[in-house]
Design a protein around this motif. Structure first.
Motif, short mmCIF file in Angstrom:
data_model
loop_
_atom_site.label_atom_id
_atom_site.label_comp_id
_atom_site.label_asym_id
_atom_site.label_seq_id
_atom_site.Cartn_x
_atom_site.Cartn_y
_atom_site.Cartn_z
N ARG A 31 38.27 38.36 40.47
CA ARG A 31 38.56 38.07 41.87
C ARG A 31 38.35 39.34 42.69
O ARG A 31 38.00 40.39 42.16
CB ARG A 31 40.00 37.56 42.02
CG ARG A 31 40.24 36.23 41.29
CD ARG A 31 41.71 35.91 41.22
NE ARG A 31 41.93 34.66 40.51
CZ ARG A 31 43.10 34.21 40.13
NH1 ARG A 31 44.18 34.92 40.37
NH2 ARG A 31 43.23 33.07 39.48
N SER A 32 38.58 39.26 43.98
CA SER A 32 38.32 40.39 44.86
C SER A 32 39.27 41.54 44.56
O SER A 32 40.43 41.34 44.21
CB SER A 32 38.48 39.96 46.33
OG SER A 32 39.80 39.49 46.57
N PHE A 33 38.75 42.77 44.69
CA PHE A 33 39.55 43.97 44.46
C PHE A 33 40.55 44.13 45.60
O PHE A 33 40.22 43.98 46.78
CB PHE A 33 38.63 45.19 44.39
CG PHE A 33 39.34 46.48 44.13
CD1 PHE A 33 39.96 46.71 42.92
CD2 PHE A 33 39.40 47.47 45.11
CE1 PHE A 33 40.62 47.91 42.67
CE2 PHE A 33 40.05 48.66 44.86
CZ PHE A 33 40.66 48.89 43.64
N ASP A 34 41.79 44.45 45.25
CA ASP A 34 42.87 44.55 46.24
C ASP A 34 42.82 45.90 46.95
O ASP A 34 43.74 46.71 46.85
CB ASP A 34 44.22 44.34 45.54
CG ASP A 34 45.39 44.31 46.51
OD1 ASP A 34 45.15 44.12 47.72
OD2 ASP A 34 46.53 44.49 46.05
N LEU A 35 41.73 46.12 47.67
CA LEU A 35 41.55 47.40 48.36
C LEU A 35 42.59 47.58 49.47
O LEU A 35 43.15 48.67 49.64
CB LEU A 35 40.14 47.49 48.95
CG LEU A 35 39.81 48.78 49.71
CD1 LEU A 35 39.93 49.99 48.79
CD2 LEU A 35 38.42 48.70 50.32
N LEU A 36 42.87 46.51 50.22
CA LEU A 36 43.83 46.62 51.33
C LEU A 36 45.21 46.99 50.81
O LEU A 36 45.89 47.84 51.39
CB LEU A 36 43.89 45.30 52.09
CG LEU A 36 44.88 45.26 53.28
CD1 LEU A 36 44.56 46.34 54.29
CD2 LEU A 36 44.85 43.87 53.94
N GLY A 37 45.62 46.40 49.68
CA GLY A 37 46.91 46.75 49.10
C GLY A 37 46.97 48.21 48.70
O GLY A 37 47.99 48.89 48.91
N GLY A 38 45.88 48.72 48.11
CA GLY A 38 45.84 50.13 47.72
C GLY A 38 45.93 51.06 48.91
O GLY A 38 46.63 52.08 48.87
N VAL A 39 45.21 50.72 49.97
CA VAL A 39 45.23 51.55 51.18
C VAL A 39 46.62 51.54 51.82
O VAL A 39 47.14 52.60 52.23
CB VAL A 39 44.17 51.06 52.19
CG1 VAL A 39 44.33 51.77 53.54
CG2 VAL A 39 42.77 51.30 51.64
N LEU A 40 47.24 50.36 51.88
CA LEU A 40 48.57 50.26 52.48
C LEU A 40 49.60 51.03 51.66
O LEU A 40 50.48 51.70 52.21
CB LEU A 40 48.98 48.80 52.60
CG LEU A 40 48.28 47.99 53.69
CD1 LEU A 40 48.62 46.51 53.57
CD2 LEU A 40 48.67 48.51 55.08
N PHE A 41 49.49 50.95 50.32
CA PHE A 41 50.43 51.68 49.47
C PHE A 41 50.27 53.18 49.66
O PHE A 41 51.27 53.91 49.80
CB PHE A 41 50.19 51.32 48.00
CG PHE A 41 51.09 52.03 47.04
CD1 PHE A 41 52.41 51.64 46.90
CD2 PHE A 41 50.64 53.12 46.30
CE1 PHE A 41 53.26 52.31 46.02
CE2 PHE A 41 51.48 53.79 45.42
CZ PHE A 41 52.79 53.38 45.28
N ALA A 42 49.04 53.66 49.67
CA ALA A 42 48.79 55.10 49.87
C ALA A 42 49.30 55.56 51.22
O ALA A 42 49.95 56.61 51.34
CB ALA A 42 47.30 55.39 49.73
#
Length: 479
Positions: A193-204
């Motif tokens: 499925r799609s990579f959770d890039l938005l979640g990673g950016v928000l966490f950082a």
């Protein structure tokens, strides 16, 4: 691979692990030297440690997922190269901002290696040899943590502070060559499925905003900037939770936190890492600014904590297997309270024996608490979520260490400000009178006592919850 090739490959992979753990403890010994070299206040000095831990915490979930996709050996080698090159940049830094930036780049390499070392070893070794290999990693981590202060004290005394970073460069080059030669390539798995890039950016972004807020509070009085940072931090946390709870393949699996007992154990673990960083950050400064010890002696005096933890950890694990996790963990937290009270009573004329005793008691407390609490965390999660829980513990460890440095610096600055009668938050460490530093030092460890008591509440939560359930059952039967 033959048995000899396996252990040769293991040695090169864990060389990187050893280097990262040496670096984590070696920098603490250098803090007094760096504060004098660059004329730093406490609030500025903390960034030498915090920037490294902050970057690791912020990007660890992302790099772990990238390794799944692109192959673990390839990503691991890139991380080792980044770590080695950034170590060179640290040593060459002509000023403090450049050093902090280089430490941030070091954090990128450290995060990549931390996210992959255990996975690579697990993939390399057959099932019948895996437990021994993973156990040896623990010994390598302990050895690196133990050697850091000793090596740091000697290197700084002989060659100056840049040498603690230069030593990583030849080791890193050797590690890259050995890994490319002996460690097999593990192909990545394409995303379903799609990579959770938005979640990673928000966490950082949340981690950076949160830690910057508390670091800023140790610099000056509360300002409109701090209010804005508080709002931004809260919004980022809310957005991160929303995104992760809806994504089909999130970077951070938040569903496990719906279990109160799991969350309580994780909360106790986070507070444990905060407690561990109070003496790691403050004691080298105390030994230099108050007792005026040479740096090589500071390095030696910081080792009893690691030795005590190394000796007591197996005992803590044995007691938790035999008697359950709550009792040993509670004993560990009780010893933390005693150790922090001891630190707070050192004063301006403490003997070296007293300082060693406080550090040793802290190590005993850590050894008694860590294994039972980790066991409690895994016990409260489903077996099929073991990998997810392991990743959460790694993130918690780095986040807690980041918070520990930030809170220790904040408490030290606040204590000096409240009880010295002068404005000292931005004063250089080298010009502060000993008695002024000690007022902040004592206050910081009384704050640590409060943190330990909060951790005790988390430890006893399972027992309180069970007792409440028994009372409710008894009341129902009585009716």
């Amino acid at each position: 691979m033959t048995r000899r090739q396996l252990w040769l490959a293991f040695s090169f992979v864990t060389t990187a692990t050893f280097m990262v753990n040496v670096d984590s403890s070696i920098v603490n010994v250098a803090l007094p030297t760096l504060s004098h070299q660059f004329h730093l206040s406490v609030a500025s000095l903390q960034w030498v440690v915090t920037m490294y831990l902050l970057v690791i915490t912020a990007i660890l979930p992302i790099v772990a997922k990238l390794a799944d996709v692109f192959g673990r050996r390839r990503i691991f080698v890139i991380g080792l190269m980044i770590f080695s090159l950034s170590s060179l940049f640290c040593g060459l830094s002509p000023n403090f901002p450049d050093l902090v930036a280089a430490r941030g780049l070091q954090g990128v390499g450290g995060a990549i290696m931390q996210a992959n070392v255990m996975s690579i070893v697990t993939l390399m070794f057959p099932v019948e040899m895996r437990g021994r290999a993973l156990g040896t990693i623990g010994s390598v981590v302990a050895a690196g943590t133990l050697m850091g202060p000793i090596l740091g004290g000697l290197l700084i005394s002989w060659f100056g502070w840049p040498s603690i970073f230069y030593v990583n460069v030849p080791i890193g080059i050797l590690g890259v060559a050995g890994i490319l030669r002996y460690v097999p390539e593990f192909p990545g798995k394409p995303l379903q499925r799609s990579f959770d890039l938005l979640g990673g950016v928000l966490f950082a972004a949340f981690v950076v905003s949160f830690l910057t807020l508390f670091a800023d509070l140790s610099h000056a009085a509360v300002s409109y900037k701090d209010g804005a940072l508080t709002i931004v931090t809260a919004l980022l946390l809310y957005a991160f939770i929303r995104v992760e709870s809806r994504h089909p393949e999130p970077l951070v699996e938040l569903s496990v936190f719906k279990r109160p007992l799991f969350s309580a154990a994780m909360g106790a673990g986070l507070l444990y890492w905060i407690l561990m960083l109070f003496p790691a950050f403050l004691m080298p400064l105390y030994l230099q600014e108050v007792l005026h010890l040479p740096v090589w002696e500071i390095g030696l005096l910081m080792t009893p904590q690691s030795i005590a933890m190394l000796v007591i950890s197996p005992i803590g694990g044995y007691l938790s297997d035999r008697y359950g996790t709550v009792g040993p963990a509670a004993l560990g937290i009780g010893l933390f309270v005693a150790a922090d009270i001891w630190f707070a009573s050192l004063g301006t004329h403490a003997s070296l024996l007293s300082a060693i005793g406080a550090l040793t008691l802290q190590g005993i407390a850590a050894g008694m608490f860590s294994s039972p609490n980790n066991a409690e965390i895994f016990n409260r999660a489903d077996k099929e979520m073991t990998g997810i829980v392991g990743g959460l513990i790694a993130s918690e460890r780095n986040f807690g260490r980041s918070l520990g440095v930030t809170f220790a610096a904040l408490a030290l600055s606040l204590g000096m400000q409240l009880f010295s009668g002068t404005r000292v938050k931005s004063a250089e460490m080298g010009v502060l009178p000993s008695h002024v530093f000690v007022t902040g030092f004592d206050f910081a460890f009384w704050i640590a006592v409060c943190v330990a008591l909060l951790a005790m509440m988390f430890v006893f939560y399972p027992r309180l919850r069970r007792d409440k359930g028994l009372r409710e059952v008894a009341m129902i039967k009585g009716e």
